[in-house]
Design a protein around this motif. Structure first.
Motif, mmCIF file in Angstrom:
data_model
loop_
_atom_site.group_PDB
_atom_site.id
_atom_site.type_symbol
_atom_site.label_atom_id
_atom_site.label_comp_id
_atom_site.label_asym_id
_atom_site.label_seq_id
_atom_site.Cartn_x
_atom_site.Cartn_y
_atom_site.Cartn_z
ATOM 1 N N MET A 174 45.961 55.603 56.041
ATOM 2 C CA MET A 174 46.604 56.590 55.072
ATOM 3 C C MET A 174 45.664 56.558 53.953
ATOM 4 O O MET A 174 45.054 55.313 53.508
ATOM 5 N N LEU A 175 45.512 57.748 53.361
ATOM 6 C CA LEU A 175 44.275 58.081 52.441
ATOM 7 C C LEU A 175 45.376 58.738 51.154
ATOM 8 O O LEU A 175 45.677 59.807 51.217
ATOM 9 N N ALA A 176 45.900 57.782 50.424
ATOM 10 C CA ALA A 176 46.969 58.233 49.469
ATOM 11 C C ALA A 176 46.218 58.496 48.020
ATOM 12 O O ALA A 176 45.919 59.737 47.716
ATOM 13 N N THR A 177 45.996 57.607 47.073
ATOM 14 C CA THR A 177 45.279 57.864 46.058
ATOM 15 C C THR A 177 43.657 58.083 46.490
ATOM 16 O O THR A 177 42.610 58.472 45.620
ATOM 17 N N GLY A 178 43.203 57.526 47.471
ATOM 18 C CA GLY A 178 41.828 57.423 47.895
ATOM 19 C C GLY A 178 41.241 56.156 47.308
ATOM 20 O O GLY A 178 39.986 55.916 47.790
ATOM 21 N N GLN A 235 46.023 50.482 41.333
ATOM 22 C CA GLN A 235 44.749 49.444 41.370
ATOM 23 C C GLN A 235 44.748 48.800 42.503
ATOM 24 O O GLN A 235 45.683 48.518 42.871
ATOM 25 N N VAL A 236 43.470 48.635 42.851
ATOM 26 C CA VAL A 236 43.266 48.191 44.319
ATOM 27 C C VAL A 236 42.353 46.950 44.133
ATOM 28 O O VAL A 236 41.647 46.810 43.557
ATOM 29 N N GLN A 237 43.005 45.993 44.753
ATOM 30 C CA GLN A 237 42.212 44.686 44.871
ATOM 31 C C GLN A 237 41.351 44.658 46.228
ATOM 32 O O GLN A 237 42.207 44.760 47.381
ATOM 33 N N GLN A 259 36.759 52.014 47.061
ATOM 34 C CA GLN A 259 36.545 50.696 46.565
ATOM 35 C C GLN A 259 35.758 49.874 47.934
ATOM 36 O O GLN A 259 35.005 49.237 47.878
ATOM 37 N N THR A 260 36.559 50.093 48.884
ATOM 38 C CA THR A 260 36.185 49.521 49.995
ATOM 39 C C THR A 260 34.376 49.785 50.485
ATOM 40 O O THR A 260 33.818 49.131 50.658
ATOM 41 N N TYR A 261 34.232 51.183 50.409
ATOM 42 C CA TYR A 261 33.066 51.575 50.624
ATOM 43 C C TYR A 261 31.805 51.172 49.695
ATOM 44 O O TYR A 261 30.815 50.806 49.867
ATOM 45 N N ARG A 262 32.314 51.308 48.211
ATOM 46 C CA ARG A 262 31.323 50.853 47.317
ATOM 47 C C ARG A 262 31.079 49.419 47.783
ATOM 48 O O ARG A 262 30.052 48.617 47.562
ATOM 49 N N ALA A 263 32.041 48.774 47.971
ATOM 50 C CA ALA A 263 31.891 47.057 48.378
ATOM 51 C C ALA A 263 31.050 46.863 49.657
ATOM 52 O O ALA A 263 30.110 46.024 49.546
ATOM 53 N N MET A 264 31.082 47.777 50.513
ATOM 54 C CA MET A 264 30.420 47.523 51.584
ATOM 55 C C MET A 264 29.093 48.090 51.564
ATOM 56 O O MET A 264 28.074 47.512 52.143
ATOM 57 N N PRO A 300 33.808 37.001 49.114
ATOM 58 C CA PRO A 300 35.109 37.261 48.530
ATOM 59 C C PRO A 300 34.573 38.214 47.341
ATOM 60 O O PRO A 300 33.540 38.225 46.873
ATOM 61 N N LEU A 301 35.441 39.201 46.831
ATOM 62 C CA LEU A 301 35.148 40.246 45.989
ATOM 63 C C LEU A 301 36.041 40.363 44.812
ATOM 64 O O LEU A 301 37.326 40.172 45.100
ATOM 65 N N SER A 302 35.576 40.838 43.629
ATOM 66 C CA SER A 302 36.597 41.178 42.604
ATOM 67 C C SER A 302 37.345 42.515 42.759
ATOM 68 O O SER A 302 36.856 43.380 43.460
ATOM 69 N N SER A 303 38.353 42.527 41.768
ATOM 70 C CA SER A 303 39.110 43.845 41.758
ATOM 71 C C SER A 303 38.528 44.811 40.758
ATOM 72 O O SER A 303 37.910 44.342 39.757
ATOM 73 N N SER A 304 38.611 46.143 40.969
ATOM 74 C CA SER A 304 38.402 46.947 39.726
ATOM 75 C C SER A 304 39.133 48.161 39.896
ATOM 76 O O SER A 304 39.678 48.475 41.187
ATOM 77 N N ALA A 305 39.334 48.783 39.029
ATOM 78 C CA ALA A 305 40.245 49.986 38.738
ATOM 79 C C ALA A 305 39.347 51.414 38.825
ATOM 80 O O ALA A 305 38.473 51.427 37.786
ATOM 81 N N ALA A 306 39.348 52.200 39.670
ATOM 82 C CA ALA A 306 38.503 53.434 39.697
ATOM 83 C C ALA A 306 39.145 54.407 38.925
ATOM 84 O O ALA A 306 40.604 54.265 38.583
ATOM 85 N N SER A 307 38.610 55.498 38.527
ATOM 86 C CA SER A 307 39.311 56.612 37.659
ATOM 87 C C SER A 307 40.345 57.550 38.558
ATOM 88 O O SER A 307 40.240 57.563 39.656
#
Ligand SMILES: O=P(O)(O)OC[C@H]1O[C@H](OP(=O)(O)OP(=O)(O)O)[C@H](O)[C@@H]1O
Ligand SMILES: O=c1cc[nH]c(=O)[nH]1
Length: 236
Positions: A158-162, A136-138, A167-172, A4-11
């Motif tokens: 779909m690559l909207a805001t990206g 924001q992406v959870q 965030q997925t890549y960083r978590a991976m 399980p991972l926590s949420s964070s908002a990228a710039s």
């Protein structure tokens, strides 16, 4: 392994980011091919009523992009015995790890899996939190094998805001450091694509099309609507 991972908002990415200026981006529908036909069907609100066709077209574009990426992978010569003679074949050196983002990623992922049939898969549950001023992406759940020294293909239609992809890549990366990274989408916004290229410079990016812009709800215009809902039905 599942975590399980926590949420964070990228710039936030801005429209001033110009993907045309960035190398390493392949736009599959820039040239005429059957991929354009599949993409046109995906966008068409009448054809979208057929969710089986919608999922299948996402899958077919996954297959096409998988084939294009396959030209960038390593192959090993192997002696093959046919019923008539001996010859040499080229076998994929190692199958890439195929990662995708639930839900809309599933049919697209299946297209990659159809070609890279011995690949391990990684799955991420990520969603955009509704009702916030900025997207924001959870990221909630991630299941992946070791990524160390592997080729990673991260696919999300779909690559909207990206932000979901970044965030997925960083978590991976908690699962290791891949030696080669490909990121694939069907439709990208210019600003989202520039954001992903800026935040993940080591990745080669593959998209079927780059659209005009994002609207105020961060939906891609003209886009196709909500890929998850069109594939699997609307959410509460
Ligand atoms: O680039 P971003 O602004 O992060 O948006 C892209 C995300 O939106 C879609 O998923 P969605 O949030 O619609 O979830 P769903 O697949 O569960 O419907 C898509 O599959 C991406 O994951
Ligand atoms: O246009 C968009 C943006 C995010 N997610 C979608 O499914 N479509």
């Amino acid at each position: 392994m599942a975590t399980p991972l926590s949420s964070s908002a990228a710039s936030a990415p801005t429209a001033a980011d110009a993907p045309e200026a960035l190398a390493n981006i392949h736009v599959v529908c820039a040239e005429p091919s059957i991929a354009n036909h599949f993409l046109a069907e995906l966008r068409d609100k009448d054809v979208q009523k057929d969710s089986l066709r919608f999922r299948r077209n996402l899958q077919r574009l996954g297959e096409i992009i998988a084939y294009r990426i396959s030209a960038h992978l390593s192959y090993t010569d192997k002696t093959i015995q046919t019923p008539l003679a001996e010859t040499t074949g080229k076998l994929l050196h190692d199958f890439p790890i195929l990662a995708t983002v639930l839900r809309a990623g599933l049919p697209f992922h299946q297209g990659f899996l159809n070609y890279f049939d011995q690949s391990p898969s990684a799955f991420v549950a990520a969603y955009r939190i509704e009702g916030t001023a900025q997207v924001q992406v959870q990221v909630d759940y991630l299941s992946a094998p070791s990524l160390d020294e592997r080729v990673l293909i991260l696919a999300d239609p779909m690559l909207a805001t990206g932000k979901s992809l970044v965030q997925t890549y960083r978590a991976m990366l908690r699962f290791g450091t891949p030696r080669q990274v490909h990121i694939a989408a069907v439709i990208a916004s210019p600003e989202g694509l520039a954001y992903v290229a800026r935040e993940i410079p080591e990745a080669t990016l593959w998209v079927a099309a780059i659209d005009e812009k994002l609207n105020e709800q961060a939906y891609i215009i003209p886009g196709l609507g909500d890929a998850g809902d069109l594939s699997f039905g609307s959410k509460l």
